[in-house]
Structures are given as C-alpha cells and as structure tokens.
Write a protein that holds these residues in place. Structure first.
Motif, PDB file in Angstrom:
ATOM      1  N   CYS A  45      14.031 -10.624   2.802  1.00  0.00           N
ATOM      2  CA  CYS A  45      12.714 -10.859   3.387  1.00  0.00           C
ATOM      3  C   CYS A  45      11.993  -9.525   3.531  1.00  0.00           C
ATOM      4  O   CYS A  45      12.613  -8.467   3.594  1.00  0.00           O
ATOM      5  N   CYS A  46      10.668  -9.598   3.552  1.00  0.00           N
ATOM      6  CA  CYS A  46       9.860  -8.413   3.823  1.00  0.00           C
ATOM      7  C   CYS A  46       8.593  -8.849   4.547  1.00  0.00           C
ATOM      8  O   CYS A  46       8.134  -9.975   4.395  1.00  0.00           O
ATOM      9  N   ALA A  47       8.056  -7.952   5.354  1.00  0.00           N
ATOM     10  CA  ALA A  47       6.830  -8.214   6.104  1.00  0.00           C
ATOM     11  C   ALA A  47       5.840  -7.093   5.815  1.00  0.00           C
ATOM     12  O   ALA A  47       6.206  -5.916   5.816  1.00  0.00           O
ATOM     13  N   ARG A  48       4.588  -7.480   5.551  1.00  0.00           N
ATOM     14  CA  ARG A  48       3.513  -6.518   5.281  1.00  0.00           C
ATOM     15  C   ARG A  48       2.340  -6.802   6.211  1.00  0.00           C
ATOM     16  O   ARG A  48       2.077  -7.943   6.555  1.00  0.00           O
ATOM     17  N   ASN A  49       1.620  -5.730   6.562  1.00  0.00           N
ATOM     18  CA  ASN A  49       0.458  -5.898   7.439  1.00  0.00           C
ATOM     19  C   ASN A  49      -0.809  -6.114   6.615  1.00  0.00           C
ATOM     20  O   ASN A  49      -0.759  -6.213   5.388  1.00  0.00           O
ATOM     21  N   SER A  50      -1.960  -6.178   7.286  1.00  0.00           N
ATOM     22  CA  SER A  50      -3.224  -6.470   6.611  1.00  0.00           C
ATOM     23  C   SER A  50      -3.687  -5.339   5.692  1.00  0.00           C
ATOM     24  O   SER A  50      -4.597  -5.524   4.894  1.00  0.00           O
ATOM     25  N   ASN A  51      -3.048  -4.155   5.766  1.00  0.00           N
ATOM     26  CA  ASN A  51      -3.338  -3.052   4.841  1.00  0.00           C
ATOM     27  C   ASN A  51      -2.335  -3.007   3.695  1.00  0.00           C
ATOM     28  O   ASN A  51      -2.272  -2.020   2.967  1.00  0.00           O
ATOM     29  N   ASP A  52      -1.510  -4.059   3.550  1.00  0.00           N
ATOM     30  CA  ASP A  52      -0.470  -4.174   2.526  1.00  0.00           C
ATOM     31  C   ASP A  52       0.607  -3.102   2.683  1.00  0.00           C
ATOM     32  O   ASP A  52       1.247  -2.698   1.732  1.00  0.00           O
ATOM     33  N   GLU A  53       0.826  -2.637   3.909  1.00  0.00           N
ATOM     34  CA  GLU A  53       1.862  -1.647   4.195  1.00  0.00           C
ATOM     35  C   GLU A  53       3.139  -2.372   4.612  1.00  0.00           C
ATOM     36  O   GLU A  53       3.100  -3.288   5.443  1.00  0.00           O
ATOM     37  N   LEU A  54       4.268  -1.961   4.049  1.00  0.00           N
ATOM     38  CA  LEU A  54       5.554  -2.566   4.374  1.00  0.00           C
ATOM     39  C   LEU A  54       5.923  -2.256   5.820  1.00  0.00           C
ATOM     40  O   LEU A  54       5.940  -1.103   6.236  1.00  0.00           O
ATOM     41  N   GLN A  55       6.200  -3.298   6.603  1.00  0.00           N
ATOM     42  CA  GLN A  55       6.561  -3.140   8.008  1.00  0.00           C
ATOM     43  C   GLN A  55       8.051  -3.357   8.249  1.00  0.00           C
ATOM     44  O   GLN A  55       8.625  -2.778   9.160  1.00  0.00           O
ATOM     45  N   TYR A  56       8.673  -4.210   7.420  1.00  0.00           N
ATOM     46  CA  TYR A  56      10.074  -4.559   7.627  1.00  0.00           C
ATOM     47  C   TYR A  56      10.627  -5.136   6.332  1.00  0.00           C
ATOM     48  O   TYR A  56       9.914  -5.839   5.612  1.00  0.00           O
ATOM     49  N   ALA A  57      11.886  -4.845   6.036  1.00  0.00           N
ATOM     50  CA  ALA A  57      12.567  -5.441   4.881  1.00  0.00           C
ATOM     51  C   ALA A  57      14.050  -5.563   5.208  1.00  0.00           C
ATOM     52  O   ALA A  57      14.607  -4.736   5.930  1.00  0.00           O
ATOM     53  N   GLN A  58      14.671  -6.620   4.683  1.00  0.00           N
ATOM     54  CA  GLN A  58      16.088  -6.842   4.942  1.00  0.00           C
ATOM     55  C   GLN A  58      16.689  -7.658   3.805  1.00  0.00           C
ATOM     56  O   GLN A  58      16.036  -8.545   3.257  1.00  0.00           O
ATOM     57  N   THR A  59      17.925  -7.340   3.444  1.00  0.00           N
ATOM     58  CA  THR A  59      18.699  -8.164   2.515  1.00  0.00           C
ATOM     59  C   THR A  59      20.072  -8.385   3.133  1.00  0.00           C
ATOM     60  O   THR A  59      20.580  -7.536   3.868  1.00  0.00           O
ATOM     61  N   ARG A  60      20.653  -9.539   2.841  1.00  0.00           N
ATOM     62  CA  ARG A  60      21.997  -9.849   3.338  1.00  0.00           C
ATOM     63  C   ARG A  60      22.734 -10.695   2.318  1.00  0.00           C
ATOM     64  O   ARG A  60      22.123 -11.471   1.583  1.00  0.00           O
ATOM     65  N   GLN A  61      24.046 -10.535   2.315  1.00  0.00           N
ATOM     66  CA  GLN A  61      24.915 -11.364   1.479  1.00  0.00           C
ATOM     67  C   GLN A  61      25.940 -12.025   2.385  1.00  0.00           C
ATOM     68  O   GLN A  61      26.541 -11.374   3.233  1.00  0.00           O
ATOM     69  N   TYR A  62      26.115 -13.331   2.206  1.00  0.00           N
ATOM     70  CA  TYR A  62      27.072 -14.093   3.002  1.00  0.00           C
ATOM     71  C   TYR A  62      28.116 -14.698   2.083  1.00  0.00           C
ATOM     72  O   TYR A  62      27.793 -15.180   0.999  1.00  0.00           O
ATOM     73  N   ASN A  63      29.362 -14.664   2.511  1.00  0.00           N
ATOM     74  CA  ASN A  63      30.442 -15.301   1.761  1.00  0.00           C
ATOM     75  C   ASN A  63      30.522 -16.770   2.174  1.00  0.00           C
ATOM     76  O   ASN A  63      31.483 -17.217   2.784  1.00  0.00           O
ATOM     77  N   LEU A  64      29.457 -17.492   1.864  1.00  0.00           N
ATOM     78  CA  LEU A  64      29.337 -18.911   2.180  1.00  0.00           C
ATOM     79  C   LEU A  64      28.915 -19.658   0.928  1.00  0.00           C
ATOM     80  O   LEU A  64      28.111 -19.162   0.146  1.00  0.00           O
ATOM     81  N   LYS A  65      29.415 -20.843   0.764  1.00  0.00           N
ATOM     82  CA  LYS A  65      29.015 -21.685  -0.359  1.00  0.00           C
ATOM     83  C   LYS A  65      28.015 -22.713   0.165  1.00  0.00           C
ATOM     84  O   LYS A  65      28.380 -23.804   0.573  1.00  0.00           O
ATOM     85  N   LEU A  66      26.725 -22.334   0.204  1.00  0.00           N
ATOM     86  CA  LEU A  66      25.677 -23.233   0.668  1.00  0.00           C
ATOM     87  C   LEU A  66      24.941 -23.827  -0.526  1.00  0.00           C
ATOM     88  O   LEU A  66      24.751 -23.164  -1.540  1.00  0.00           O
ATOM     89  N   SER A  67      24.491 -25.051  -0.380  1.00  0.00           N
ATOM     90  CA  SER A  67      23.636 -25.651  -1.403  1.00  0.00           C
ATOM     91  C   SER A  67      22.203 -25.196  -1.143  1.00  0.00           C
ATOM     92  O   SER A  67      21.885 -24.671  -0.072  1.00  0.00           O
ATOM     93  N   THR A  68      21.312 -25.419  -2.098  1.00  0.00           N
ATOM     94  CA  THR A  68      19.909 -25.056  -1.890  1.00  0.00           C
ATOM     95  C   THR A  68      19.302 -25.851  -0.745  1.00  0.00           C
ATOM     96  O   THR A  68      18.462 -25.343  -0.010  1.00  0.00           O
ATOM     97  N   LEU A  69      19.733 -27.086  -0.546  1.00  0.00           N
ATOM     98  CA  LEU A  69      19.233 -27.895   0.562  1.00  0.00           C
ATOM     99  C   LEU A  69      19.654 -27.285   1.898  1.00  0.00           C
ATOM    100  O   LEU A  69      18.851 -27.158   2.819  1.00  0.00           O
ATOM    101  N   GLU A  70      20.914 -26.861   2.020  1.00  0.00           N
ATOM    102  CA  GLU A  70      21.396 -26.246   3.259  1.00  0.00           C
ATOM    103  C   GLU A  70      20.743 -24.885   3.491  1.00  0.00           C
ATOM    104  O   GLU A  70      20.467 -24.508   4.620  1.00  0.00           O
ATOM    105  N   GLY A  71      20.498 -24.134   2.428  1.00  0.00           N
ATOM    106  CA  GLY A  71      19.926 -22.800   2.554  1.00  0.00           C
ATOM    107  C   GLY A  71      18.460 -22.795   2.929  1.00  0.00           C
ATOM    108  O   GLY A  71      17.975 -21.860   3.542  1.00  0.00           O
ATOM    109  N   ASP A  72      17.740 -23.849   2.548  1.00  0.00           N
ATOM    110  CA  ASP A  72      16.324 -23.931   2.897  1.00  0.00           C
ATOM    111  C   ASP A  72      16.179 -24.220   4.365  1.00  0.00           C
ATOM    112  O   ASP A  72      15.382 -23.815   5.059  1.00  0.00           O
TER     113      ASP A  72
END
Length: 72
Positions: A45-72
C-alpha cells in the motif's frame, strides 16, 4: 506444409490518468498478490497527499494460503 496464423489482439486505449486531489486529502492505493502453490500472500500500500508526495508505503509477505475472496 501448415502455416500458422498469429492474430494480434486489438489495442485498448486507456484514458485513465492521475487527477489532483482536493487540498488536504490523502489517497491510499492497495494491492495484493496470491501465490497459492507456494502458500504465500503479499500486500502493498502507499498513501499520497494532494501534491502527489508519498506519505507512507508498506509491503508485507505472509506465509498464508488465502484465496482472492479471503484476501479482499
């Protein structure tokens, strides 16, 4: 002799573009990836303000077997 006929898919024009946010607004984009055979789910995920400046970003990996329905 057999000749192969390769058909090209029609091009789709994408007119989507970034539109400046209202002053003091924040926009958050999220994405998920599902690797069922490996038993891994990823998120980003990432968040940008009204000046298109990056405010926050994050990535994560989980050792889980989720379906697309569960992940949404």
């Amino acid at each position: 002799m057999v000749q192969a006929c390769i058909q090209q898919a029609p091009r789709v024009q994408n007119n989507t573009r970034w539109v400046k946010l209202q002053e003091r607004w924040i926009k958050c984009n999220v994405e998920a990836g599902f690797f069922i055979d490996q038993g891994i789910t990823t998120i980003a995920c990432c968040a940008r303000n009204s000046n298109d400046e990056l405010q926050y970003a994050q990535t994560r990996q989980y050792n889980l077997k989720l379906s697309t329905l569960e992940g949404d």
